[in-house]
Motif scaffolding. Structure first.
Motif, short mmCIF file in Angstrom:
data_model
loop_
_atom_site.label_atom_id
_atom_site.label_comp_id
_atom_site.label_asym_id
_atom_site.label_seq_id
_atom_site.Cartn_x
_atom_site.Cartn_y
_atom_site.Cartn_z
N HIS A 142 0.85 -1.19 0.00
CA HIS A 142 0.00 0.00 0.00
C HIS A 142 0.89 1.24 0.00
N LYS A 143 0.29 2.39 -0.31
CA LYS A 143 1.05 3.63 -0.44
C LYS A 143 0.96 4.47 0.85
N PHE A 144 1.21 3.81 1.95
CA PHE A 144 1.31 4.47 3.25
C PHE A 144 2.13 3.57 4.15
N MET A 145 2.57 4.12 5.28
CA MET A 145 3.29 3.32 6.27
C MET A 145 2.60 3.46 7.61
N THR A 146 2.42 2.33 8.27
CA THR A 146 1.84 2.31 9.61
C THR A 146 2.97 2.47 10.64
N GLU A 147 2.60 2.65 11.90
CA GLU A 147 3.61 2.74 12.95
C GLU A 147 4.48 1.49 12.98
N GLN A 148 3.87 0.34 12.79
CA GLN A 148 4.62 -0.92 12.79
C GLN A 148 5.64 -0.94 11.64
N GLU A 149 5.23 -0.48 10.45
CA GLU A 149 6.13 -0.46 9.30
C GLU A 149 7.22 0.60 9.45
N LEU A 150 6.94 1.65 10.21
CA LEU A 150 7.92 2.71 10.46
C LEU A 150 8.95 2.32 11.53
N GLU A 151 8.62 1.35 12.35
CA GLU A 151 9.43 1.00 13.52
C GLU A 151 10.93 0.84 13.24
N PRO A 152 11.35 0.19 12.15
CA PRO A 152 12.80 0.05 11.90
C PRO A 152 13.52 1.39 11.69
#
Length: 184
Positions: A142-152
């Motif tokens: 998808h064309k967004f990032m969630t907090e989980q995907e941003l974590e690294p």
């Protein structure tokens, strides 16, 4: 008729975005003082429409064209990043304008470190590499990032300073840890 709730939310979001940029500017001043980087806020273009009888200038800010910050690291490598704030639980890829996208691509092609700095609710901060930002659809579906995907890409804070360059690798560096990394 304008929705007053949306106006209040819009003002709050703008104020939070402005605060995030002030914090980033403070971090840039910290890195300059430490001798690690010289990074400046890109001024927003202001179009003057005239002066009134009292000499007060009238005008407006033109649409943002360039990414928010650019500069140079202590190894001579360029750096450019755009700052984005959200009060949501995700950050949309589309918040980077076409002109900002083009500038980040050009700087990246010439070897600069390029990022999108993300604030989520002025509580969590992330440094997303430009090559990851561009490939959200491929990487996350998808064309967004969630907090989980941003974590690294989460940034640390120390003494009220967001450590925006922590771990950025320098050319010809003897350590793999990068700028500001703790050494033994």
């Amino acid at each position: 008729m304008p929705d007053p709730r949306r106006q209040i939310i819009g003002r709050r979001s703008k104020a939070f975005g402005d605060a995030f940029e002030r914090w980033l500017t403070n971090a840039c001043e910290f890195y300059l003082k430490e001798g690690w980087a010289h990074i400046e806020k890109t001024p927003e273009p202001f179009h003057i429409t005239g002066k009134d009888a009292n000499g007060v200038v009238r005008g407006y800010y033109e649409k943002k064209g360039q990414p928010d910050y650019k500069g140079i690291l202590c190894d001579g490598t360029g750096i450019m990043f755009e700052a984005k704030h959200t009060d949501s639980d995700r950050i949309n890829q589309s918040v980077v304008t076409d002109k900002q996208w083009e500038s980040l691509d050009i700087y990246e092609r010439f070897g600069a470190h390029c990022y999108v700095m993300v604030s989520m609710g002025l509580m969590k901060f992330y440094r997303v590499p430009w090559d990851v930002w561009k490939k959200m659809k491929e990487l996350f579906g998808h064309k967004f990032m969630t907090e989980q995907e941003l974590e690294p890409y989460k940034l640390q804070e120390k003494q009220c300073t967001i450590l925006i360059l922590e771990g950025v690798e320098l050319k010809d560096e003897n350590t793999e840890n990068g700028i500001g990394a703790e050494t033994e």
